[in-house]
Design an enzyme around this catalytic site. Structure first.
Site, PDB file in Angstrom:
ATOM      1  N   CYS A  48      30.318  55.858  37.195  1.00 42.54           N
ATOM      2  CA  CYS A  48      29.436  57.088  36.735  1.00 42.54           C
ATOM      3  C   CYS A  48      27.983  56.024  37.306  1.00 42.54           C
ATOM      4  O   CYS A  48      27.645  55.259  36.648  1.00 42.54           O
ATOM      5  CB  CYS A  48      28.838  57.095  35.758  1.00 42.54           C
ATOM      6  SG  CYS A  48      27.479  58.114  35.267  1.00 42.54           S
ATOM      7  N   CYS A  66      24.562  56.755  35.532  1.00 50.59           N
ATOM      8  CA  CYS A  66      25.130  55.780  34.454  1.00 50.59           C
ATOM      9  C   CYS A  66      24.690  53.886  34.634  1.00 50.59           C
ATOM     10  O   CYS A  66      23.377  53.435  33.992  1.00 50.59           O
ATOM     11  CB  CYS A  66      26.532  55.000  33.307  1.00 50.59           C
ATOM     12  SG  CYS A  66      27.095  56.842  33.276  1.00 50.59           S
TER      13      CYS A  66
END
Length: 132
Positions: free
Chosen positions: A58, A61
């Site tokens: 991600c 993230c």
């Protein structure tokens, strides 16, 4: 003995990826059993727990990770935990996580706030407000 428990339960590493020599206040759990032990312990206190549900693939993230570590250093009266949804899908399901990153703010075992997305300023405001 602690080393044995860490080996059995896994997780609890307290260093950011790639910075093994620099301890971090963000705990990472790779074992559901070890996470559950920590979660049960913190339920007994009034301490704010920030659970960062993320994934290695991600981008947002990874982008917000330095900010999370900075917040953990700034708010040393708050517990910050990072959980990878691919490593702990059962915990992600238990918290109804459907997008990454998702930050779940918990007190006494109950969710009190949720932030979906890499919203650093919003997260910092809510942590500052709810930590007392």
């Amino acid at each position: 003995m602690g080393g044995v428990l860490s080996t059995v339960f896994g997780g609890g590493e307290d260093a950011a990826p790639g910075t093994e020599s620099e301890p971090s206040r963000v705990l990472k759990f790779s074992s559901s059993a070890r996470w559950q032990l920590h979660f049960n312990e913190i339920k007994e206190s009034n301490k704010l727990l920030v659970v960062d549900f993320s994934a290695s693939w991600c981008g947002p993230c990874r982008m917000i990770e330095p900010a999370i570590h900075a917040m953990a250093d700034k708010f040393n009266d708050v517990d910050f935990v990072k959980l990878d949804v691919d490593e702990l899908p059962d915990v992600a399901k238990e918290f109804n996580v459907t997008a990454m990153p998702t930050f779940v703010l918990v007190k006494r075992g109950k969710e009190i706030e949720r932030i979906i997305g890499a919203k650093k300023d919003e997260l910092e405001r809510k942590v500052s407000k709810l930590r007392a």
